[in-house]
Scaffold this active site. Sequence first.
Site, PDB file in Angstrom:
ATOM      1  N   ASP A 244       0.821  -1.206   0.000  1.00 47.48           N
ATOM      2  CA  ASP A 244       0.000   0.000   0.000  1.00 47.48           C
ATOM      3  C   ASP A 244       0.861   1.266   0.000  1.00 47.48           C
ATOM      4  OD1 ASP A 244      -2.700   1.295   0.410  1.00 47.48           O
ATOM      5  OD2 ASP A 244      -1.700   1.986   2.236  1.00 47.48           O
ATOM      6  N   GLU A 281       1.591  -0.064  -4.821  1.00 47.25           N
ATOM      7  CA  GLU A 281       0.728   1.070  -5.140  1.00 47.25           C
ATOM      8  C   GLU A 281       1.603   2.313  -5.028  1.00 47.25           C
ATOM      9  OE1 GLU A 281      -3.190   3.554  -3.603  1.00 47.25           O
ATOM     10  OE2 GLU A 281      -1.934   2.460  -2.184  1.00 47.25           O
ATOM     11  N   ASP A 306      -2.478   3.965 -11.987  1.00 46.76           N
ATOM     12  CA  ASP A 306      -3.655   4.832 -11.878  1.00 46.76           C
ATOM     13  C   ASP A 306      -3.863   5.682 -13.127  1.00 46.76           C
ATOM     14  OD1 ASP A 306      -4.640   3.980  -9.473  1.00 46.76           O
ATOM     15  OD2 ASP A 306      -3.867   5.654  -8.298  1.00 46.76           O
ATOM     16  N   GLY A 382     -14.691   3.428  -3.376  1.00 46.10           N
ATOM     17  CA  GLY A 382     -14.986   3.720  -1.986  1.00 46.10           C
ATOM     18  C   GLY A 382     -14.668   5.128  -1.555  1.00 46.10           C
TER      19      GLY A 382
END
Length: 581
Positions: A244, A281, A306, A382
Site C-alpha cells: 500500500d 501502489e 492509476d 470507496g
Amino acid sequence: MQFEVWAPQAGRVTLRCDGVTRALERDPEREGWWRGEAEAHDGSRYGFALDDGPVLPDPRSRRQPDGPDGLSAVVDHDRFEWSAEWSGRPLPGAVLYETHIGTFTPEGTFDAAAERLGHLVDLGVTHVELMPVCPFPGRHGWGYEGVSLWAVHEPYGGPEGLKRFVDRAHALGLGVVLDVVHNHLGPSGNYLPRFGPYFTDTHHTPWGAAVNLDAPGSDEVRAYLVQSALAWLRDHRIDGLRLDAVHALVDTRARHFLEELSEAVDELAADTGRPLFLIAESDLNDPRIITPRGSGGLGIHAQWNDDFHHALHSALTGESQGYYADFARAPLTALAKTLTGGFFHDGTYSSFRGRHHGRPLDRTRVAAHRLLGYSQTHDQIGNRAQGDRLAGLVSPGLLACAAALTLTAPFTPMLFMGEEWAAGTPWQFFTDHTDPELAKAVSDGRRREFAAHGWAEQDVPDPQDPATRDRSCLDWSEPEREPHARMLAWYRQLLAVRRDHPDLTDPDLADTKVAYDEDRRWLAFRRGDVRVAVNLGTDPADIPLGSREARVLAAWEPVDIPGADGSLRLPAESAVVLLQE
C-alpha cells in the site's frame, strides 16, 4: 518455548504467559532485544510488560483472539495440514481479482469467501487479491487501519481461516495476493511506539509521523517489516503482496527499503521454488520502482497504474474534478498515451499537483505485465462520497467498453469484486471503531470532507452505521438475472479470448499501436494479430482497421467484419475484438 521482543528503551521487560509472569533477560548478541523461556503451546495467551507497565500484545503477534488491545496468542504454524499441492502461479499472464473479505459475502469470513471461489475459476481470473486482513478495531472495516502486522483479523477467521482460504484457492488453481500496509498503522491498538522507535518525526505522512526507515533504530524496524512480509508468503503460503502507498515510505538511505524487501522476497522464492512477487501502489510514476535491481531499479515486480484508470474513467464519464482534470482535457489522447507508454504523466505538468510529475518508462526494458490496469478499484469506488460503482455512472455499453479495454490492454488486468456482473451494490467507506471519540471524529470528518465538495452532509453515509457496511456487501443473486447475467457472460468471453490468444499477454509494451478520434469518440488498437475497437460515442462509428481478413472473437453488439475497404462499422457504445488473419 522461546519468547523474545525488541524493546531498546526499556530497563525491565517481563513476560506474562497463561497467567504466569517471568522476567526476561537482555540478549547479549542483539542490542535492544530481550528473551526468555516459558511453557506454552498453540493458543497460549501472552504479552509483555515494559518497566512494570501494563501487559501489551507482542509486536510480532501471530494472533490477537480478542482484538488489537487483547493479549497475543501463540500460533504453531506446523499444526495446519495443507491439502493442496501447489507450485505457484507467476505474475506474467495473470488476471487479478481484488476482494474484501468483509463484504465479498454477507457473512464476511474466509470460509464463506472460500465457498465462492468457484465463481472466480469460472470467470477466468488467476489470482484473488485480498484487501488487508491484519487486526483492526471492531468487526468491520476496510483494513487499512490495521495493527499487529503479523496477525490476522479474528472476525474473518484468524490465521487458521486464512490458511483454509489459501488452501482452497490453491486447490482450485488460484493464486492468492495479500494487500499489506507498511506505511502507517491504525490510530487504535497501536502499541509499537511503546516498544521502540518504530516511527520518526523526521518525516511526516498523511497519517502523522512516518515509519522509521532511516533514523536511529531503523535497522530493526526495516527487519520487522521485511520479516512480516516473508511470514505471509512462507507461513500462509501467500503468492504475492500488494504494498500500500509506497510513496509514503520515506527512506533516505542509500539502499531503499523496497530494494531490501524485493531482494528478500526473491531469495525466499528461490528457496521455496515458488514464484513470489510484489506489487506496489505508487503515485510517483517512477520507473525505477519496477525496474530490476540488476538494472539499477528497486526490483518491485509490478505496480498499480492509476494513469490508465484516470484516462479510462474520464473518457467514460466525462468527470474532470480533482486528479481527473489533466486526463479529461482530451481523454482518448490520454488513454492512447497510457496504452503505448504506460504512464500519462511522464515528466508532464500535473495541474492537480501544481508541478511536473513522473518520468518516462523505457518500453524496451520494462515489460508490460509490470503495470496493472483496471477500470475500478476499492479506492476509486470507496473514496467517492456514496461509494458508487462505474455501473451507477455509465450505460451497460460503456461498461462493456471498459471491460474490453481493461482485459485486452498490454497490462496485467485487475478487476474489483462484482464489476464482472455490473454489481448494483455500492462499495462505501465503513468503520467499526470501538473508541467513541474516534468513531465520532471519523464520521464527522467524512461528512465535512465531502460537504466541502458540494455534497449535503445527510447524503454522505455514516461510516460507523452498520448499514453502510451491509449495503456494501455483494448481492450474489444478481449474476443470475439480467442485466447482470449478460455482463458476466461478456467478462467470461473476454477472459477466454485473452487466455486463448498469446498476443494479448505479449509483454512488449512497444508493440501496441493505437488509433483514435477524439471528436467521434472511438479508439482502436492492435496487439499482434488482435484488433480491439471501442465506440464510446452515441452514434455508430466507421473505424479504419486495414484490409486484412478478420473474424470476430467477441462483440458486445452484433457487428459485421470489416469490408473490402478495411472499415469497421461499430454500433454506438459498443466494443469488439477481432483476429486478423
